[in-house]
Structure formats: C-alpha cells, structure tokens
Design a protein around this motif. Sequence first.
Motif, short mmCIF file in Angstrom:
data_model
loop_
_atom_site.label_atom_id
_atom_site.label_comp_id
_atom_site.label_asym_id
_atom_site.label_seq_id
_atom_site.Cartn_x
_atom_site.Cartn_y
_atom_site.Cartn_z
N GLN A 132 0.71 -1.13 0.05
CA GLN A 132 0.10 0.09 0.02
C GLN A 132 0.85 1.20 -0.07
O GLN A 132 2.07 1.02 0.36
N LEU A 134 1.34 4.56 2.05
CA LEU A 134 0.74 5.28 3.22
C LEU A 134 0.37 6.64 3.16
O LEU A 134 1.02 7.19 2.25
N ASN A 136 1.75 9.17 4.38
CA ASN A 136 2.98 10.12 4.25
C ASN A 136 3.73 9.82 2.90
O ASN A 136 4.75 10.55 2.61
N LEU A 138 4.95 6.97 1.82
CA LEU A 138 5.66 5.73 1.90
C LEU A 138 5.19 4.72 0.97
O LEU A 138 3.90 4.40 1.23
N LEU A 140 4.92 0.80 0.17
CA LEU A 140 5.23 -0.08 1.11
C LEU A 140 4.78 -1.66 0.34
O LEU A 140 3.63 -1.68 -0.19
N ILE A 440 9.46 -3.79 1.89
CA ILE A 440 10.30 -3.03 1.36
C ILE A 440 9.79 -1.84 1.35
O ILE A 440 8.36 -1.55 0.89
N VAL A 441 10.44 -0.79 1.68
CA VAL A 441 9.69 0.53 2.07
C VAL A 441 10.45 1.59 1.24
O VAL A 441 11.52 1.92 1.27
N GLN A 442 9.72 2.40 0.43
CA GLN A 442 10.46 3.38 -0.57
C GLN A 442 9.73 4.84 -0.14
O GLN A 442 8.80 4.96 -0.36
N GLY A 443 10.65 5.64 0.02
CA GLY A 443 10.28 7.03 0.01
C GLY A 443 11.02 8.18 -0.37
O GLY A 443 11.97 7.73 -1.32
N GLU A 444 10.97 9.53 -0.04
CA GLU A 444 11.82 10.27 -0.66
C GLU A 444 12.14 11.17 0.57
O GLU A 444 11.98 12.30 0.25
N GLY A 445 12.74 10.83 1.54
CA GLY A 445 13.24 11.47 2.45
C GLY A 445 12.31 11.61 3.95
O GLY A 445 12.47 12.29 4.86
N GLN A 446 11.25 10.77 4.00
CA GLN A 446 10.38 10.66 4.97
C GLN A 446 11.14 10.40 6.33
O GLN A 446 12.09 9.47 6.52
N THR A 447 10.63 11.12 7.17
CA THR A 447 11.09 10.96 8.95
C THR A 447 9.73 10.57 9.73
O THR A 447 8.58 11.12 9.22
N ARG A 448 10.18 10.08 10.97
CA ARG A 448 9.10 9.88 11.50
C ARG A 448 8.60 10.96 12.61
O ARG A 448 9.71 11.29 13.37
N GLY A 449 7.64 11.40 12.67
CA GLY A 449 7.21 12.62 13.65
C GLY A 449 7.25 12.33 15.14
O GLY A 449 7.18 10.99 15.29
N MET B 272 18.37 15.35 2.83
CA MET B 272 17.54 14.25 3.15
C MET B 272 18.54 13.20 4.01
O MET B 272 18.00 12.89 4.96
N ILE B 276 17.29 12.31 7.84
CA ILE B 276 16.87 10.82 8.08
C ILE B 276 17.96 10.45 9.24
O ILE B 276 17.37 9.79 10.10
N ASN B 279 16.90 11.69 12.36
CA ASN B 279 15.28 11.02 12.95
C ASN B 279 15.80 9.50 13.14
O ASN B 279 15.29 9.12 14.43
N VAL B 396 13.52 -3.51 4.40
CA VAL B 396 14.82 -2.64 3.68
C VAL B 396 13.95 -1.34 3.18
O VAL B 396 12.98 -1.46 2.57
N VAL B 398 14.26 2.48 1.40
CA VAL B 398 15.02 3.42 0.61
C VAL B 398 14.72 4.88 0.89
O VAL B 398 13.38 5.09 0.66
N ASN B 399 15.43 5.67 0.95
CA ASN B 399 15.30 7.11 1.34
C ASN B 399 14.12 7.30 2.43
O ASN B 399 13.42 8.09 2.27
N SER B 401 13.50 7.15 7.06
CA SER B 401 13.92 6.62 8.23
C SER B 401 13.76 5.13 8.64
O SER B 401 12.60 4.60 8.34
N PHE B 404 10.48 3.74 10.81
CA PHE B 404 9.14 3.48 10.27
C PHE B 404 9.00 1.68 10.34
O PHE B 404 7.97 1.31 10.02
#
Lengths: 449, 449
Positions: A132, A134, A136, A138, A140, A440-449, B272, B276, B279, B396, B398-399, B401, B404
């Motif tokens: 899915q 998310l 934010n 991400l 997933l 597998i988690v792919q983002g573009e700079g997400q951080t956790r709040g 980034m 990251i 965080n 795993v 990518v880009n 934190s 998550f």
Amino acid sequence: MTEALIHQTAENSNDSTTVTPVPATAQLSPADVEAAVFAIADRSRSAARKMAHANRAWKDRGLRAIGTALLERKDHILAANAKDVAAGRANGTRASMLDRLTLTEARIDALVKALENLATLPDPVGNVVRGQTLPNGLRLRQINVPMGVVAAIYEARPNVTVDIAGLALKSGNAVILRGGSAAAATNAALVIILRDALETVGLPADAVQTVDEFGRDGANALMRARGRVDVLIPRGGRDLIQSVVTNSSVPVIETGEGNVHIFLDSSADEEMAVDILLNAKTQRPSVCNTVETLLVHSGSTVLPAVAKALRAAGVTLHVDDRIRAALPAGVETVAATEEDWATEYMDLDLAVAMVDSLDDAVDHIRTWSTGHTEAILTNDLANAERFIADVDSAAVIVNASTRFTDGGELGLGAEVGISTQKLHARGPMGLTELTTTKWIVQGEGQTRG
Amino acid sequence: MTEALIHQTAENSNDSTTVTPVPATAQLSPADVEAAVFAIADRSRSAARKMAHANRAWKDRGLRAIGTALLERKDHILAANAKDVAAGRANGTRASMLDRLTLTEARIDALVKALENLATLPDPVGNVVRGQTLPNGLRLRQINVPMGVVAAIYEARPNVTVDIAGLALKSGNAVILRGGSAAAATNAALVIILRDALETVGLPADAVQTVDEFGRDGANALMRARGRVDVLIPRGGRDLIQSVVTNSSVPVIETGEGNVHIFLDSSADEEMAVDILLNAKTQRPSVCNTVETLLVHSGSTVLPAVAKALRAAGVTLHVDDRIRAALPAGVETVAATEEDWATEYMDLDLAVAMVDSLDDAVDHIRTWSTGHTEAILTNDLANAERFIADVDSAAVIVNASTRFTDGGELGLGAEVGISTQKLHARGPMGLTELTTTKWIVQGEGQTRG
C-alpha cells in the motif's frame, strides 16, 4: 512429487550396522564436526545469496540440467545404490526398508519427471504478498524471498535427496542434506551429480551440500546451527521427527502423522458414505491422508452398508461394543481397544466407534486426532458448519474423501509435505512455504514525527 | 501498543533476590510443577475452544470490560505494584529496571487506551487467505483461525501482562503468562482483574492464566509443553530470548534485536541525509529500529554535514580511521573497534565506517546485521534496486528513516513485536501473526481417482 516420496513410516536407517566404508572424518570430535558443519553452512549461505538472485528461467535450467544428468548417469547411480542395497541385505535390513532404499530406472525417471514438473511451476520468489501507499507517501510492499539455507534430515530413501534439493532450489534456497547412512553411497553419487549439473548452468555447486560424512554428529550440529541454517525439515518416521523437534534450536517445519477421522452424521447419504469411505480407506492405505477412524452417529442407518463394503474391500474393522451390536452377525469385526483410537494403521484397518452427537464426535477427534485431516459426511447444514468451526485440524472436509489433503490435489503444484504444526505452514505445503518475506519501504526523505 | 511495551534491554528480573512471599508451591518437584503447568495448559485449551467461537463483537466487549476493570481497580493495582517496587528497591534493583517495573495512573491509562485501540481493529479470525473451486467441483478456502494456546515468557514489566493478553484475546486465543517474579504481586493482581472481567461478559476466565507461582520451573515446563501450547512468545532482553529459543520444544516466535544500518551512497542528497540520520538516531534512541551503524560511501560529499548535525544533537560518533580522516578537525569522534560494528547501543551513539562500494556495504551488513532493518540513502536507481535485492533483512528501506519499521507506522494496527526470524512472521507482526490457518474443503461426494 508423489506421496511416496514424502510419507515414511517410523523405521530407522540403523546406522550402527551399516557397512559402508568408514569415512576419514569418523575420528573427528563432535566439536570438530560442528566446526566443519558450520563451515559448510557458511558456504551454503554464500551460495544462497547467488540462488536468491537467480531468476526463474535460470533456476529452471538448473532443475532440467539435474534431470538430464540423472538420466545420463543412471548406471552410475544404480551401481552406487546396488552397493547400499547389498550392504543393507547383508545386515538383515527389512524388506520394506530395502524397498525404500532401492532406486530403479523407473524411480529415477519419476524423479526426473518431478523435476520437470517443478520447472513448469511459477516462481514463489518475488510474489507481492501485500502492499500500500501510506498517508505520508511511503510505498510499502511485502514480497516473498527465499529462506536462505534450508537443511533436511531424512532416512535412507535416496529419492528424498533429489526431491528436497529440487524444491529448495526452485524456491531460491541453498540446501544442506543429511540422509540415512544406509543410503550413503547412493546419496554421495547423487550429490556429486546435482552439484556438477548446477555448475554447468552457472549456478553455485554449494547450493547442494551434504553432511552425511559426519554421521549422527553432523545431524546434531545441523540442529545447533541456529543463525546459520534458516529452517530444518525432518522427513521420515515419527521418531526422527520427534527427535529433531525436541533437539533442534533451528526452526523446524514438522510434517507429521495423520490419524484421520471421518464422522458419519445421521443425515449422510448411503451411496456417498460408501464411496467416500472406500476411497478414503482403500485407495492408498499407506499414506497419511487415509482415514483411520470412522465415527458413526447412533442415528445413522447406513452403517451396515458401509461396513459390508469395507469388509468386501478387505478392511479389518476394529469396533467398539455399540458398533458390534448395530452390525449384522455376518459382518466380521475385531474388538477395538483404546489403542485403536490412537493408531495410524496406514494399512487396511479401520477403527469404528459410535457417538451420540456431533459434540461427542468432535470430542473424540480432539482427544485422538493428530490435527491432519477430518471429514464429516452429512446433509445437515448446521452440523457441517459446526464441524468446520469446532474441529481444529489442518484440513476440514465436508462430503469428500480425506485423500484430497494433498498439495497436488489442492492445486499447490509441488508438495514439500503436509504440516501438522500451526506455525508458518499448516496442511499441504507448496513452494511458497520454503520462502519468507521481506518488507520493502520506499520514500523520498520521510522521517517519523 | 507503544514501543516501550515491547522492546526491552537485557536485564533479568533476578529471581533469586526477590523478597515477595514464597508461594506454597515452592516445594513442588519439577515433575509436580510440570503436571500442574500441563493441567493449566489443558484448561487453556478448553478456554481457547470457547474463544475461537467468540465473534469480534464479543471479544471486543471482553477487551473493553478489561479496560473498565483496570480503571475501576486502579488503586488496588497501584498498591500491589508499590509492594513489588519497594521490594525491588530493597534488593538494590537498578533504576532503569525499577522504572520498567513501575505502574502509574498514566501507564494504566495507556494500557486501557491500547485495549480500546485493539477493540477498534478488524478481527483477523475468519479472514479468507485464498480459495478456489477445483475442476472436480470441490470448493476450497484457507482461512485464518486462532493459534489456540499462546504462552508468553517475559521480564518484570507488568504492562506486558495486559498487553500480550489483549493481543491474544483479540485474535481468539487463550494465553498463559509467565512474568518476571519481581513483578509477581502486580501480575497476580492484574491476572485476577483480567479473569474477572472476561467472566462478566461470558468469556472464559481460563483464557487468561499464569504460571508465575511456579517460578523458573513453571517457565521450563511451558517450554516443554509441545502439543499443549501452540506458540511461545519470549518478550524481553537478549538473554531471555536466547534461553527460550534454545530450550523450547514449543514453537517460538522470536522478537529480536535491531543492529540497524544506514548506507549513505555517494549520490544521496545532503538535506535528506541529515534529516533521516537525525531522525533515525535521535528521535528515540532506546528502541530497536533506531540506526546503530552508518556506512558512508567513500565518494560521498555529505559526511561532514551529517556528522556535524549528529554531534550537535549529542550523538557520540564511533568512527574508523578513514571516516576520521574525512572529517574536519572540529568534529569530535571516538575510535571504533570491531565491537562497535556488533553493538546495538540503544543510546545516542553511532558507529560510522567508510566503504568503497555498495557491495562492501552489503558485506558489512551481512556480517554484522541482526536482520531487522537496513536503509540506503541514494539517488541512484540501480543501487537502490541492488540494495533491496541483496540485503537479507526483515525490512529494507530506501530514502526514509529506519524508525518506520513498526507495526503502527506500517498500518498493521496493534503490534505483537518485530520478528527477526524467518519462519511464520518476519518484521512487524500484527494480530494475524497470532493466528494460523485451516483448509476447508466442501464437496458433494467427491473421491480421488
């Protein structure tokens, strides 16, 4: 994968009387053996990494190369096997055991055919289990990936060597084998052929290794290789499986016994009951999904017809007093003892007990079942639903033969075995059950709040 | 379910120095204890059968009844807890351990809130995993069903008692608890409250039982209860988990450590990378998904900015010689030893090593990682794909934190823990991972040909 490759009775390979030449490693201390086995596991880990990168076409080429090599070197395999069989015969090994130990041209052909079937199956690796995006952003996904290093401990049946190696390779794993030492010469020949064949297509030879040379100490070291071996599959009789389950710190997939029940409800149709009981008991009595106990509702009118049909098919009926009283005098029976309720005959024998209710049937099943397969024959919808909900087994069947609890019959393709444990896999296990998952988690700079 | 409930460091509850009153059962032999624990497991089995029949609404009423009871009897719980804390203090228990042992009004409120959250989640039981109609007309479906009897062995953190019971009940299981004996008074009070609350809504009190009164022998008996207990979940520090994994013949779900890595590829964006790393290291250093080692590509230009930001946030940098040489003189560091690569600091410490390639980074990770979570920061598509394929960890990234890797963040609702094993569950575990499956086969007389 035929059932014959998978379901074995509790006979040991009787290491102590084997006359195969004592390997040079026999003098090693258990600690030395452990170091050697762990080194094998580490080479297996490297090979597993390469196997995980091999796509389906490549792995299938490997399976077919093994098939070709087995056919080309048939004479060599049969010669090695003849030595094992001769040694077994000289040791007074039982006929049924010798039969399992024996390879023939036809049996090698069957192994090659099973490998060809494996090559036609989809690759479980890379399948997306779920995914899915998310809130934010991400992305997933959870995908199937190989377990890594799969180990198998089994008895003196050399066909298992090829069978389990094929399953492990198709699912992208490396495999470490420990077969019964009564099949040592055959297994040694097979492992060399498998390794050579893998190399011809550029797959790592170390994807198939054996610890047979280390005997029982090798098996024990495998069981202690937690972290080095990802999963251990015991294949064989009850004693072997219980020993592995009890002693292994490596996670185990247990393929177990089938003390299978059919409950004949009072509303069951006579013809259906006769057909299903005959099929479930006599089509192949020696396998784990054959019925072992029939529970008959006291209101059933079809018991005499069922009993006569089973007797005509040569089935010995082990019955309780109420069943005996309900049968015509002409139907031959033997008196059941409590032991019969616990017995997996794997032969033309059936325990038969009378129960007064579905609840009593379920109680009997919960007391005696091994959790493999149970069936109800009924025309009562509420009873069918209650049976499904109440019976805690890997497979629950309504109005069909228990013989359907089989990976091939249920459409899974190849079958690793029938799991009677609840963790990881339950019931017929396909190739997917030799994989794990990876998030597998792919983002573009997400951080956790 | 907050992470604080789940991730614990390796401190033992130090049974030997506990001054809680010695229970009457202390004189029992290990065999007597085993018999008593097995009897508890058998009552748990009966309760599990009832729980399996409870629909979602009923189970949610149970969870809310527990929440209400915890609030109503808060004073009683706090009084019992005060005894445990006082005893711990008298024994010289460390402050961090005492903190974990201590319940407060706010902590009880948080437990009640977690139960309320559980009650809002979908029921994993009855979910259809897959299904089809076979060519012979057999209707086939595989559904999630409760495991049955879930046991948990954990340390002296009484909130785990409520936490794990809630998760087990929601997924239709019965639970047997063994908490650290330093929390014995609190746990005893909680278990009574939980059992009473279940009874008020007609659910079986025996769905929650404890073996705390039997001390370590009780824990050992639980580990031997294969066939009686379906799954054993150790929750706590490394020593506890390793002990259970090694000694249990009951299948174990291992929730493990996180020696988490981030690989800073040469193409990673500076802003980034800074965001990251800050965080992943500083947002909550004490949990398992916090980064512990940073691997920096030798071609990266953003290392100084990242290092300065981490230093400004109070992070101690344990660096190898090449990293030291690449940093400006003003950035304070300490020299890393090999031990740093293996260390899960769970604190404001970070190991930093330089690597010359993605392959070297992956090799480092494969050598030192615990298989929990690894991330790559990169703008190179091929490198991202290779990292995803090559790294054999539960998650795993990518880009984004590493923080998550968490059931709540990844949308699983409640979290049972983060599995670092490959069998059954890998990565964040939701309620579904406390279930198994059952095949249901429905026909109208089909037999096997």
